[in-house]
Motif scaffolding. Structure first.
Motif, PDB file in Angstrom:
ATOM      1  N   SER A   1      -4.291 -10.084  -5.707  1.00  0.00           N
ATOM      2  CA  SER A   1      -4.479  -8.674  -5.381  1.00  0.00           C
ATOM      3  C   SER A   1      -3.174  -7.899  -5.533  1.00  0.00           C
ATOM      4  CB  SER A   1      -5.029  -8.518  -3.962  1.00  0.00           C
ATOM      5  OG  SER A   1      -4.164  -9.100  -3.013  1.00  0.00           O
ATOM      6  N   THR A   2      -2.046  -8.534  -5.221  1.00  0.00           N
ATOM      7  CA  THR A   2      -0.748  -7.876  -5.423  1.00  0.00           C
ATOM      8  C   THR A   2      -0.498  -7.634  -6.902  1.00  0.00           C
ATOM      9  OG1 THR A   2       0.179  -8.896  -3.423  1.00  0.00           O
ATOM     10  CG2 THR A   2       1.734  -8.074  -5.067  1.00  0.00           C
ATOM     11  N   THR A   3      -0.790  -8.621  -7.731  1.00  0.00           N
ATOM     12  CA  THR A   3      -0.599  -8.485  -9.172  1.00  0.00           C
ATOM     13  C   THR A   3      -1.492  -7.385  -9.741  1.00  0.00           C
ATOM     14  OG1 THR A   3      -0.061 -10.837  -9.348  1.00  0.00           O
ATOM     15  CG2 THR A   3      -0.687  -9.704 -11.376  1.00  0.00           C
TER      16      THR A   3
ATOM     17  N   LEU B   1      -8.193   7.314  -4.218  1.00  0.00           N
ATOM     18  CA  LEU B   1      -9.207   7.114  -3.182  1.00  0.00           C
ATOM     19  C   LEU B   1      -9.780   5.701  -3.244  1.00  0.00           C
ATOM     20  CD1 LEU B   1     -11.091  10.535  -3.351  1.00  0.00           C
ATOM     21  CD2 LEU B   1      -9.687   9.692  -1.461  1.00  0.00           C
ATOM     22  N   GLY B   2      -9.935   5.185  -4.458  1.00  0.00           N
ATOM     23  CA  GLY B   2     -10.436   3.818  -4.599  1.00  0.00           C
ATOM     24  C   GLY B   2      -9.486   2.816  -3.975  1.00  0.00           C
ATOM     25  N   TYR B   3      -8.201   3.015  -4.157  1.00  0.00           N
ATOM     26  CA  TYR B   3      -7.234   2.087  -3.555  1.00  0.00           C
ATOM     27  C   TYR B   3      -7.119   2.310  -2.053  1.00  0.00           C
ATOM     28  CZ  TYR B   3      -3.373  -1.119  -3.220  1.00  0.00           C
ATOM     29  OH  TYR B   3      -2.599  -2.199  -2.886  1.00  0.00           O
ATOM     30  N   ARG B   4      -7.227   3.550  -1.606  1.00  0.00           N
ATOM     31  CA  ARG B   4      -7.166   3.837  -0.166  1.00  0.00           C
ATOM     32  C   ARG B   4      -8.297   3.135   0.583  1.00  0.00           C
ATOM     33  NH1 ARG B   4      -9.608   9.191   2.144  1.00  0.00           N
ATOM     34  NH2 ARG B   4     -11.364   7.898   1.484  1.00  0.00           N
ATOM     35  N   ASP B   5      -9.500   3.202   0.014  1.00  0.00           N
ATOM     36  CA  ASP B   5     -10.631   2.532   0.653  1.00  0.00           C
ATOM     37  C   ASP B   5     -10.443   1.022   0.680  1.00  0.00           C
ATOM     38  OD1 ASP B   5     -11.907   4.816   1.304  1.00  0.00           O
ATOM     39  OD2 ASP B   5     -13.561   4.615  -0.116  1.00  0.00           O
ATOM     40  N   LEU B   6      -9.851   0.473  -0.361  1.00  0.00           N
ATOM     41  CA  LEU B   6      -9.583  -0.965  -0.374  1.00  0.00           C
ATOM     42  C   LEU B   6      -8.659  -1.343   0.781  1.00  0.00           C
ATOM     43  CD1 LEU B   6      -9.913  -3.605  -2.281  1.00  0.00           C
ATOM     44  CD2 LEU B   6      -7.547  -3.112  -2.854  1.00  0.00           C
ATOM     45  N   GLY B   7      -7.582  -0.558   0.986  1.00  0.00           N
ATOM     46  CA  GLY B   7      -6.664  -0.836   2.083  1.00  0.00           C
ATOM     47  C   GLY B   7      -7.308  -0.666   3.446  1.00  0.00           C
ATOM     48  N   ARG B   8      -8.260   0.258   3.541  1.00  0.00           N
ATOM     49  CA  ARG B   8      -8.962   0.461   4.816  1.00  0.00           C
ATOM     50  C   ARG B   8      -9.872  -0.709   5.158  1.00  0.00           C
ATOM     51  NH1 ARG B   8     -13.972   2.308   5.992  1.00  0.00           N
ATOM     52  NH2 ARG B   8     -14.369   2.861   3.811  1.00  0.00           N
ATOM     53  N   LEU B   9     -10.462  -1.303   4.146  1.00  0.00           N
ATOM     54  CA  LEU B   9     -11.452  -2.354   4.384  1.00  0.00           C
ATOM     55  C   LEU B   9     -10.823  -3.738   4.507  1.00  0.00           C
ATOM     56  CD1 LEU B   9     -14.144  -1.147   1.836  1.00  0.00           C
ATOM     57  CD2 LEU B   9     -14.283  -1.006   4.333  1.00  0.00           C
ATOM     58  N   TRP B  10      -9.767  -3.994   3.722  1.00  0.00           N
ATOM     59  CA  TRP B  10      -9.131  -5.317   3.739  1.00  0.00           C
ATOM     60  C   TRP B  10      -7.633  -5.147   3.949  1.00  0.00           C
ATOM     61  CZ3 TRP B  10     -13.020  -4.409  -0.006  1.00  0.00           C
ATOM     62  CH2 TRP B  10     -14.176  -5.180   0.163  1.00  0.00           C
TER      63      TRP B  10
ATOM     64  N   THR C   1     -19.274  -0.357   0.698  1.00  0.00           N
ATOM     65  CA  THR C   1     -18.212   0.393   0.038  1.00  0.00           C
ATOM     66  C   THR C   1     -17.786  -0.283  -1.258  1.00  0.00           C
ATOM     67  OG1 THR C   1     -17.422   1.126   2.212  1.00  0.00           O
ATOM     68  CG2 THR C   1     -15.926   1.407   0.344  1.00  0.00           C
ATOM     69  N   ALA C   2     -17.682  -1.602  -1.241  1.00  0.00           N
ATOM     70  CA  ALA C   2     -17.315  -2.324  -2.459  1.00  0.00           C
ATOM     71  C   ALA C   2     -18.367  -2.110  -3.544  1.00  0.00           C
ATOM     72  CB  ALA C   2     -17.155  -3.810  -2.158  1.00  0.00           C
TER      73      ALA C   2
ATOM     74  N   ASP D   1       0.822  -1.203   0.000  1.00  0.00           N
ATOM     75  CA  ASP D   1       0.000   0.000   0.000  1.00  0.00           C
ATOM     76  C   ASP D   1       0.863   1.263   0.000  1.00  0.00           C
ATOM     77  OD1 ASP D   1      -2.142  -1.678   0.047  1.00  0.00           O
ATOM     78  OD2 ASP D   1      -2.696  -1.312   2.131  1.00  0.00           O
ATOM     79  N   ALA D   2       1.979   1.229   0.745  1.00  0.00           N
ATOM     80  CA  ALA D   2       2.884   2.380   0.753  1.00  0.00           C
ATOM     81  C   ALA D   2       3.494   2.596  -0.629  1.00  0.00           C
ATOM     82  CB  ALA D   2       3.986   2.173   1.790  1.00  0.00           C
ATOM     83  N   PHE D   3       3.829   1.509  -1.310  1.00  0.00           N
ATOM     84  CA  PHE D   3       4.381   1.615  -2.664  1.00  0.00           C
ATOM     85  C   PHE D   3       3.355   2.203  -3.625  1.00  0.00           C
ATOM     86  CE2 PHE D   3       4.855  -0.348  -6.888  1.00  0.00           C
ATOM     87  CZ  PHE D   3       6.080   0.197  -7.249  1.00  0.00           C
TER      88      PHE D   3
END
Length: 233
Positions: A80-82, A64-73, A164-165, A14-16
């Motif tokens: 998911s990494t790929t 924002l879409g990726y931030r919410d993903l990290g918040r939820l899961w 959210t999803a 997520d930091a990357f």
């Protein structure tokens, strides 16, 4: 111990991704030109602000879409990494086309008052640029939608995760649809529309997302009211 290691890997990923989005915004700014040395240069730079704002808004929506993903899961697996790395690749690849598209569209829409770009000098080149950009947005929408559906399918989601999803999947569907319309306009619209319509059509994304949200929460409020009425009767 394994759970801690997986959580650490997720945080690193997520930091990357966050750093990559920050770099994309930097490229968006740096690509705008050199530091102004005269008032005329400053005026020209400020006239590019609407195109920059439109491009920045789209990049912010993806982040924002990726931030919410990290918040939820908090967990990440191979798929998911790929998908996350694929999102980073496409975002960085399409930073400059994004700015060029917005500048070209707003230049044509403003009747030449706002500065444009010299990247595409012929109408055929503009059509190609719009199609290429639309394909990028379409790919990103599919990647994000797949990422959210993948995490939502990992066990029973909470109410927050499910809601959210559903909202984000709807947003990506809207973006995919608008991208398809833009590509169609770029490929088949008459010449007097092809220079600006495929870019301007992206401006309906915000209103369509707002309408979708209003309809979703409107249905939710009515369902809650029905449940409350049944409980009290």
């Amino acid at each position: 111990m394994i759970t801690v290691a997986k959580d650490d890997m997720a945080r690193r990923l997520d930091a990357f991704v966050d750093a990559a989005f920050a770099f994309a915004v930097t490229l968006l700014i740096v690509g705008g030109g050199d530091t102004p040395e005269r008032f005329s240069d400053l005026s020209a730079m400020l006239l590019r602000a609407p195109a920059f704002a439109a491009a920045f808004a789209l990049i912010a929506m993806f982040w924002l879409g990726y931030r919410d993903l990290g918040r939820l899961w908090s967990h990440r697996d191979v798929l998911s990494t790929t998908l996350s790395l694929a999102i980073v690749f496409v975002v960085l690849l399409y930073v400059f086309p994004l700015r060029f598209i917005m500048e070209a569209a707003l230049h044509a829409l403003s009747g030449g008052w706002l500065p444009g770009t010299r990247l595409a000098e012929t109408l055929q080149e503009q059509r190609y640029l719009y199609v290429a950009y639309g394909a990028g947005c379409l790919i990103l929408s599919v990647l994000y939608g797949t990422l959210y559906r993948h995490h939502r399918g990992q066990g029973e989601p909470t109410s927050d995760q499910a809601l959210t999803a559903a909202i984000w999947i709807s947003n990506w569907s809207i973006l995919a649809g608008v991208s398809g319309v833009s590509m169609l306009l770029a490929a088949a619209a008459p010449d007097h529309l092809a220079s600006w319509a495929p870019g301007v059509v992206y401006m309906v994304i915000g209103p369509l997302i707002g309408l979708s949200m209003a309809l979703r929460f409107g249905r939710g409020s009515r369902a809650a009211a029905v449940d409350t009425g049944e409980a009290t009767s």
